[in-house]
Design a protein around this motif. Sequence first.
Motif, PDB file in Angstrom:
ATOM      1  N   GLN A   8      47.045  35.500  32.961  1.00  0.00           N
ATOM      2  CA  GLN A   8      46.537  36.167  31.827  1.00  0.00           C
ATOM      3  C   GLN A   8      45.855  37.412  32.555  1.00  0.00           C
ATOM      4  O   GLN A   8      44.749  37.218  33.102  1.00  0.00           O
ATOM      5  CB  GLN A   8      45.730  35.335  30.959  1.00  0.00           C
ATOM      6  N   SER A  10      44.067  41.125  31.589  1.00  0.00           N
ATOM      7  CA  SER A  10      43.491  42.279  30.974  1.00  0.00           C
ATOM      8  C   SER A  10      43.504  43.618  31.436  1.00  0.00           C
ATOM      9  O   SER A  10      42.879  43.633  32.743  1.00  0.00           O
ATOM     10  CB  SER A  10      42.030  41.626  30.318  1.00  0.00           C
ATOM     11  N   GLY A  72      38.378  37.337  28.331  1.00  0.00           N
ATOM     12  CA  GLY A  72      38.285  36.801  29.399  1.00  0.00           C
ATOM     13  C   GLY A  72      39.909  36.353  29.891  1.00  0.00           C
ATOM     14  O   GLY A  72      40.675  36.341  29.215  1.00  0.00           O
ATOM     15  N   GLY A  73      39.969  35.758  31.008  1.00  0.00           N
ATOM     16  CA  GLY A  73      41.190  35.621  31.623  1.00  0.00           C
ATOM     17  C   GLY A  73      41.493  35.354  33.105  1.00  0.00           C
ATOM     18  O   GLY A  73      40.354  34.919  33.786  1.00  0.00           O
ATOM     19  N   ASP A  74      42.496  35.529  33.702  1.00  0.00           N
ATOM     20  CA  ASP A  74      42.467  35.477  35.132  1.00  0.00           C
ATOM     21  C   ASP A  74      42.106  36.813  35.750  1.00  0.00           C
ATOM     22  O   ASP A  74      41.419  36.575  36.753  1.00  0.00           O
ATOM     23  CB  ASP A  74      43.926  34.983  35.567  1.00  0.00           C
ATOM     24  N   VAL A  75      42.607  37.858  35.387  1.00  0.00           N
ATOM     25  CA  VAL A  75      42.563  39.038  36.121  1.00  0.00           C
ATOM     26  C   VAL A  75      42.112  40.119  35.098  1.00  0.00           C
ATOM     27  O   VAL A  75      42.514  40.302  34.054  1.00  0.00           O
ATOM     28  CB  VAL A  75      43.639  39.502  36.903  1.00  0.00           C
ATOM     29  N   LEU A  76      41.119  41.072  35.362  1.00  0.00           N
ATOM     30  CA  LEU A  76      40.652  42.118  34.718  1.00  0.00           C
ATOM     31  C   LEU A  76      40.893  43.219  35.506  1.00  0.00           C
ATOM     32  O   LEU A  76      40.604  43.554  36.669  1.00  0.00           O
ATOM     33  CB  LEU A  76      39.285  42.183  34.303  1.00  0.00           C
ATOM     34  N   ARG A 102      33.914  36.753  32.990  1.00  0.00           N
ATOM     35  CA  ARG A 102      34.953  36.032  32.533  1.00  0.00           C
ATOM     36  C   ARG A 102      36.307  35.807  33.194  1.00  0.00           C
ATOM     37  O   ARG A 102      37.407  35.173  32.688  1.00  0.00           O
ATOM     38  CB  ARG A 102      35.059  36.423  30.868  1.00  0.00           C
ATOM     39  N   TYR A 103      36.441  36.659  34.296  1.00  0.00           N
ATOM     40  CA  TYR A 103      37.455  36.870  34.850  1.00  0.00           C
ATOM     41  C   TYR A 103      37.265  36.273  36.523  1.00  0.00           C
ATOM     42  O   TYR A 103      36.277  36.480  36.953  1.00  0.00           O
ATOM     43  CB  TYR A 103      38.026  38.350  34.938  1.00  0.00           C
ATOM     44  N   ARG A 104      38.476  35.881  36.938  1.00  0.00           N
ATOM     45  CA  ARG A 104      38.273  35.299  38.233  1.00  0.00           C
ATOM     46  C   ARG A 104      38.529  36.320  39.333  1.00  0.00           C
ATOM     47  O   ARG A 104      38.265  36.498  40.348  1.00  0.00           O
ATOM     48  CB  ARG A 104      39.318  34.039  38.494  1.00  0.00           C
ATOM     49  N   ILE A 106      38.560  40.711  39.495  1.00  0.00           N
ATOM     50  CA  ILE A 106      38.285  42.159  38.845  1.00  0.00           C
ATOM     51  C   ILE A 106      38.902  43.144  39.754  1.00  0.00           C
ATOM     52  O   ILE A 106      38.901  43.119  41.239  1.00  0.00           O
ATOM     53  CB  ILE A 106      36.890  42.322  38.878  1.00  0.00           C
TER      54      ILE A 106
END
Length: 318
Positions: A8, A10, A72-76, A102-104, A106
């Motif tokens: 996921q 963003s 949120g998600g995995d990557v921003l 909220r992301y793992r 950035i």
Amino acid sequence: MSSGIPTQISILVLDESTMLTVASVIDPMRAANRLSGQRLFKWKLFAAHNRNIELSGGVSLNTDQHFSHAEGGDVLIVIASFNQDSNATAATVQSLNRIAARYRIICGVEAGTWLLARAGLANGHQVTTHYEDFENIANRYPAINLCTDRFVIDRKLWTCGGASPALDMMLELIRQHHGKSVALQVASVFIYDETHAATDPQPVQSIGRLVRSEPRLAAVIKIMESHIEDPLPVSAIAASVALSTRTIEKLFKQHLDQTPAVYYLKLRLTVARKMVLDTPLRVQEISVLTGFGSQSTFSRAFKRQYQQSPAELRKHSK
């Protein structure tokens, strides 16, 4: 590695981002999905303002929603190119600071690193950005550890210097999440040779072909790039690469059809022009940072090169 669940992503895209940089982020994921026959990546685009994103080439980009609504998600991934100070308001920075947890992972792409620094997310991290902004961001945010690499991974923070390093970074993201084979296929689709390591320094001028065809000339240019603020005489550069001044003059004439002195001056003025257009630095400060003995000398050289003074260029660009 892939678990069958899409990664996921963003993507916050600021106004005046370049089309090539945005494409370097999105197209590798699209290609990975197509080549694998699976939805390996799922992404949403977010805008800093409640409207379409206006890219630097005059193209509008439809956005899914306002960034403050990101869940949120995995990557921003934060993408910015020009005028990030004005294209990201204090509210945008506050949202980034709040949402980042909220992301793992950035990622800051090009001037996206500036936003991470503004939000305090880059403090104590090793980061990079576009080479034209190295000195400015280092002076403004002393709590970051700036390096000149193409892209940098430091814990959950990933940063890169521009469109080509962004593609390198996205291929690394594909490798880590979905394997080397998928990343290799994506690179092949774009006929892209991953010849650069993440730790390779960013060049002021692209000299890729010269590195292979005339490495002596490439070595001279790299020295010039590293001495913008304190220009070296050609004789000193010649001594550092074990060549004669005459040999260097012949190389420049043969491959670039100009003298070393003219090339060096144009290189410094190129950096100066970027500072005039994209920073609030005073003309006097820019003249010092690009190695000119006085502001008047700098302004005369600038006007000869660009047919207008630094002040005129800045005024007309607004």
